[in-house]
Design an enzyme around this catalytic site. Structure first.
Site: not given
Length: 231
Positions: A12, A78, A153, A174-175, A198
């Protein structure tokens, strides 16, 4: 202004280097940040790492040494809703932890850490200015709650469990909530942009590698264009 751009992964960060040039490098804590000048703004580009602890450590190290005016967090998430699709842009309005459960310990809601807010609200003048820019660019986006936890996930069962506690959450990653918690304590504005990579279900593992780079490129392009217009 002093502006921090922090992303989870190297793939990224690469997109920002296409826009920023001739930067220096400096270590803050355990993380190297690249320092650029864009439109008379100081830009600090660094990696958060994956997960809540890494994100909190690396942002805290930077904020402890540099008086940052604005934090921009980009990356992927996600989807948790049928109307939130791959490639969609989600701008976080609030964050919470989907893996924090303290309702039996006192008067707390799902996702709330004792002593912390029920949710981390990102409302600020800086965020409002960014939303106005998004409108001016005629970019489609959604805004709302994003939830954070230390697990990728990748199953419908995981997704359903999160939605049972956070039925209105648009995305999962996650952050973000860790960033929001640190910014809350340092009293710094946070703009959090997640591109959907996703569906957060049984196909997430197959989808992620394919869409992560595309999603990261989309977010980076928007942020860089915004920085070029800032005064």
């Amino acid at each position: 202004m002093k502006i921090a751009i922090i992303v989870p992964m190297e793939i990224e960060a690469e997109y920002y280097r296409k826009y920023f040039h001739s930067g220096s490098r400096k270590m803050f804590g355990s993380t190297v940040f690249e320092h650029f000048y864009v439109n008379q703004n100081d830009i600090y580009l660094g990696l958060s790492g994956i997960g809540k602890v890494q994100a909190a450590i690396n942002l805290t190290c930077l904020l402890s040494q540099v008086n940052i005016d604005l934090i921009l967090m980009t990356g992927t998430a996600g989807s948790l809703q049928q109307e939130v699709h791959q490639g969609d842009l989600v701008i976080a309005k609030t964050f919470s932890y989907h893996d924090v459960h303290n309702t039996l310990a006192g008067d707390y809601v799902e996702g709330q850490i004792p002593g912390e807010p029920a949710v981390f609200d990102l409302d600020s003048c800086e965020r409002n200015n960014f939303i106005q820019f998004i409108h001016e660019q005629n970019l489609s986006y959604q805004e709302g709650l994003i939830v954070t936890g230390d697990s990728f996930i990748g199953s419908q069962e995981q997704k359903d469990q999160i939605k049972s506690n956070f039925p209105n959450a648009l995305g999962v990653e996650m952050e973000g909530a860790a960033f929001a918690q640190v910014c809350h304590h340092f009293k710094k504005p946070l703009i959090a942009i997640r591109a959907i990579s996703d569906n957060g279900d049984d196909g997430a593992n197959d989808d992620f590698d394919l869409f992560a780079q595309k999603s990261a490129a989309k977010a980076a392009k928007i942020i860089c264009k915004y920085l070029e217009k800032m005064k």
